[in-house]
Design an enzyme around this catalytic site. Structure first.
Site, short mmCIF file in Angstrom:
data_model
loop_
_atom_site.label_atom_id
_atom_site.label_comp_id
_atom_site.label_asym_id
_atom_site.label_seq_id
_atom_site.Cartn_x
_atom_site.Cartn_y
_atom_site.Cartn_z
NE ARG A 228 -4.24 -1.48 0.06
CZ ARG A 228 -4.36 -2.50 -0.78
NH1 ARG A 228 -3.37 -2.79 -1.62
NH2 ARG A 228 -5.45 -3.25 -0.75
CD GLU B 149 -3.07 3.43 -5.62
OE1 GLU B 149 -3.85 2.56 -6.05
OE2 GLU B 149 -1.87 3.23 -5.39
CG HIS C 10 -2.70 -0.47 -7.41
ND1 HIS C 10 -3.14 0.19 -6.29
CD2 HIS C 10 -2.68 -1.79 -7.05
CE1 HIS C 10 -3.39 -0.67 -5.31
NE2 HIS C 10 -3.10 -1.88 -5.76
#
Length: 323
Positions: free
Chosen positions: A236, A265, A283
């Protein structure tokens, strides 16, 4: 089984055969915005949601009939599990579905950052490359390097398995403080965080985001790492203090970083985007067709189980089923 299932986003896989006889609501493309999602949840029994959806008191209040939240992710820091538990709402995630894909991607970032692949790609594309030179784009060795894993769950252990093929020395630390039963099989040794940081050529994060791991890699942790070390994060974004990371790279203390996740993000700070020694990915750790299909199917099975009155196999708050 009947009921109403809402997905916060369009899924590129057909989960209807698993869900069975339910009403299924999802946007045609993209994702519901917050207001549209809350409106769609008014009479819903189940929610399939992305990690970008905050499942908080406000959402739970808007869905009084909700029985299950299936989070399309392994981590569930976006879900207020305590609030869901108080309301008798099951929370499920997708462990195992994306383990190998994310471990593969971790090694892609590790190799790409250590060997400066993005910089080399940009040089060749620019047309400014003048040919081979002995001192050009020198990176760091990966074979035989020392790898430190922060977190040693499914994904951390899968990364350790891959590291054996590179003859890497593997150390890990985990939040529980316990020795993982699988550590000997993976050739990994548990150490404390300060030792891991001091000895590792590569530090890779595989921990959940909790109050204890938020900014676990901060200015002090970065200063404790080996000069020239590589940092990789597929966990994360908020586990890393991004401003401190940029500072460590700019002053030359760290050799490189490979990041798949970011604290806010999709916003990525301009200084991080401008840093040449950082390999940035959108991601994409679980972005294979196989992994994403398994994630969708795992969510669908969790919904079906909950609507049938059974505890989903991937439930994270099983206490709601205890009598």
């Amino acid at each position: 089984m009947r009921g109403t299932v809402v997905s916060s986003a369009a899924l590129p896989f057909d989960i209807a055969p698993i869900l069975g006889a339910v009403e299924y609501r999802a946007p045609a493309t993209g994702s519901f915005d917050r207001a549209a999602l809350l409106a769609a949840l008014g009479d819903a029994d189940a929610l399939i949601c992305l990690l970008t959806v905050a499942v908080d008191e406000a959402l739970l209040e808007a869905a009084p009939g909700l029985r299950v939240v299936a989070n399309f992710a392994v981590g569930y820091d976006n879900v207020d599990v305590a609030a869901a538990t108080r309301r008798g709402v099951a929370v499920a995630n997708t462990p195992g579905a994306l383990t190998e894909a994310t471990a593969d991607f971790t090694f892609a970032l590790l190799l790409g950052a250590a060997r400066r692949l993005a910089e080399g790609d940009r040089l060749v594309r620019s047309g400014a490359w003048t040919g081979w030179a002995p001192g050009q784009h020198l990176g760091a060795d990966v074979f035989g390097a020392e790898l430190g894993l922060i977190g040693f769950g499914r994904i951390g252990q899968a990364v350790a398995r891959r590291a054996r093929g590179f003859s890497m020395t593997v150390r890990y630390t985990n939040g529980s403080g316990a020795v993982a039963p699988a550590d000997q099989a993976h050739g990994a040794v548990r150490v404390e965080l300060d030792e891991l940081l001091a000895r590792s050529d590569v530090v890779s994060l595989h921990c959940p985001l909790t109050p204890a791991t938020r900014h676990i890699i901060d200015a002090a942790a970065l200063a404790a790492m080996k000069p020239g070390a590589v940092l990789v994060n597929t966990a994360r974004g908020a586990c890393v203090d991004e401003a401190a990371l940029v500072a460590a790279l700019d002053r030359g203390h760290l050799g490189a970083a490979g990041l798949d996740v970011f604290e806010h993000e999709p916003a990525v700070p301009a200084p991080l985007r401008a840093c040449a020694r950082v390999l940035l990915a959108p991601h994409a750790g679980s972005a294979t067709t196989t992994a994403r299909r398994r994630m969708a199917e795992t969510c669908a099975r969790a919904v079906r189980a909950a609507l049938d009155g059974r505890a989903p196999e991937t439930v994270v708050n099983p206490e709601i089923y205890q009598t």
